[in-house]
Design an enzyme around this catalytic site. Structure first.
Site, PDB file in Angstrom:
ATOM      1  N   CYS A  41       0.827  -1.204   0.000  1.00 21.32           N
ATOM      2  CA  CYS A  41       0.000   0.000   0.000  1.00 21.32           C
ATOM      3  C   CYS A  41       0.867   1.261   0.000  1.00 21.32           C
ATOM      4  CB  CYS A  41      -0.921   0.004   1.212  1.00 21.32           C
ATOM      5  SG  CYS A  41      -2.043   1.414   1.277  1.00 21.32           S
TER       6      CYS A  41
ATOM      7  N   CYS B 169      -4.137  -2.795   6.449  1.00 18.26           N
ATOM      8  CA  CYS B 169      -4.059  -1.418   5.962  1.00 18.26           C
ATOM      9  C   CYS B 169      -5.344  -0.985   5.274  1.00 18.26           C
ATOM     10  CB  CYS B 169      -2.872  -1.324   4.997  1.00 18.26           C
ATOM     11  SG  CYS B 169      -2.621   0.298   4.275  1.00 18.26           S
TER      12      CYS B 169
END
Length: 449
Positions: free
Chosen positions: A135, A231
């Site tokens: 990410c 995340c």
């Protein structure tokens, strides 16, 4: 992205192209620039914005939406986590208090394609992927950074606990002052050039100091609990959550269902729901077992287990990593010259940073099939066969001391002191101490992974 720092005409009143390194350890060195602050609704990003505001910078906030909770699969969605709706409310309250404009951007599609789907594929390949690392590389410090520039920002600031040393010869990523909160591991795969126009205002602060600053300023997130879990998805029951996207009736999943088997005795303890739910070093949670058992190996659809966390089957002295990513963009001179490069490495977030040595694996050994075929397929690594041309850069990592639960798929980040040099994916763990002892007993020896 080309040396973005060079578009800034002056830093500290000196040209950035000067031979004297310029330092940007804090945003106080940046004058008359517009800074976009990535806001999550948590205390860290809120305090980052507050500090920049106090320093007199022109700032605006950006809130990213990367996950659609409304479209989440599965029946049980009432889990204890901070919803994105509440996060956005907290972000809006923070922006109102700090009198700064808020921009919003939706990266749901990109997050699914570049982070979430590859994570699912990794589990199905019996790897242990790290979506937070992906990410940061694909979303936060690529798409978000580019979006901030389009909105007129000169810099992007985030609430990460890490430090950046901006100099004329490139930007270095350093560990945070608060070693207990350091996030350099998660940042180790970001393109180093992207850091040229990134700021980490919290890098020199302890978490306790950040919390106190928020409380004293009466920020909306001052007493908000720290976010945990996947995340941008939040904390979930891992097995239930993953099952919603990799259902039991999937043919690939059925082939992964097998038994828990004692490594030393061969005793079968019972069935498991799939090898993709387990990683090396994880507790097996076997009902009726005489002691707590831990996963040490996957053999086909069977999961080998051992008692306790001190078993030699959970300890390794080496692993294969690659292809490596260097934040500087350059292979260390020692490796380029065919020699050994001594540094330190970390095998998991906030894990110990341990001494190690690196060597480039010979092309002959790579061609001999030292890398697992399924792992190569996942990472899109094409191993040259026979007389085919081409080279694959793989590192042999050797630890000075045996390391616990070296899991393929996880990230191995490299350090020299406080500087994070880069990272690579663990493609294969070296033989465990138990396996080496068994080989020795049979009259063999193992020199490496």
């Amino acid at each position: 992205m080309k040396a973005l720092v060079r578009v800034l005409p002056r830093v500290y009143g000196r040209c950035v192209a000067c031979p004297v390194p310029s330092r940007l350890q804090s945003a106080s060195c940046v004058r008359h620039k517009t800074i976009a602050v990535a806001l999550s609704g948590g205390v860290d990003s809120s305090v980052a914005a507050l500090l920049l505001k106090r320093q007199g910078h022109k700032i605006f906030g950006i809130y990213m939406k990367n996950w659609e909770e409304e479209e989440e699969k599965g029946e049980n969605k009432q889990v204890k986590h901070c919803s994105s709706a509440q996060d956005l409310l907290d972000v809006k309250s923070t922006c109102k208090q700090l009198d700064m404009e808020l921009k919003q951007v939706n990266f749901v599609k990109e997050y699914w394609t570049d982070v979430f789907e590859p994570m699912l594929d990794g589990y199905l390949s019996d790897l242990t992927p790290n979506p937070d690392v992906a990410c940061n590389r694909q979303i936060k410090f690529k798409l978000l950074l580019q979006h901030a520039f389009k909105l007129g920002a000169d810099y992007l600031a985030t609430g990460h606990y890490a430090r950046l040393d901006h100099a004329c010869d490139g930007t270095k990523l350093l560990r945070a002052r608060d070693y207990n909160k350091d996030q350099s591991y998660f940042l180790s795969n970001v393109d180093g050039k992207c850091f040229d126009r990134v700021l980490f205002p919290l890098g020199d602060l302890l978490k306790s100091e950040v919390r106190n600053i928020a409380i004293e300023a009466h920020l909306p997130s001052a007493r908000k609990r720290e976010s945990m879990g996947l995340c941008f998805v939040g904390k979930r029951n891992f097995e239930d959550f993953i099952s919603n996207y990799i259902p039991d009736d999937d043919p690939d999943v059925r082939s992964k269902m097998g038994n828990f088997v004692d490594l030393e005795t061969g005793q079968v303890y019972g069935a498991h729901k799939g090898t993709h739910f387990y990683t090396i070093g994880k507790g097996a949670r076997i009902s009726g077992a005489p002691t707590k058992l831990y996963v040490c190996e996957k053999r086909g659809s069977d999961i080998m287990v051992v008692p306790g966390t001190n078993h030699d089957a959970l300890l390794s002295l080496s692993c294969l990593v690659g292809p490596p990513h260097w934040i500087s963009g350059k292979l260390p001179e020692e490796l380029a010259a065919g020699g050994e490069f001594r540094c330190q490495c970390r095998l998991r977030n906030l894990g110990d940073i341990v001494p190690c040595s690196l060597r480039v694996m010979s092309q002959e050994r790579i061609r001999e099939g030292s890398l697992p075929e399924k792992t190569c397929k996942y990472y899109n690594l094409r191993v040259p066969r026979g007389g085919e041309e081409g080279e694959l850069l793989i590192l042999e990592v050797r630890f000075e001391e045996p390391q616990y639960a070296v899991a393929p798929g996880q990230v191995c980040s490299f350090y020299q002191g406080d500087e994070c040099l880069g990272c690579g994916a663990i493609l294969k763990s070296g033989p465990s101490l138990w396996a080496q002892r068994q080989q020795a007993a049979d009259g063999d020896s193992l020199a490496g992974p």
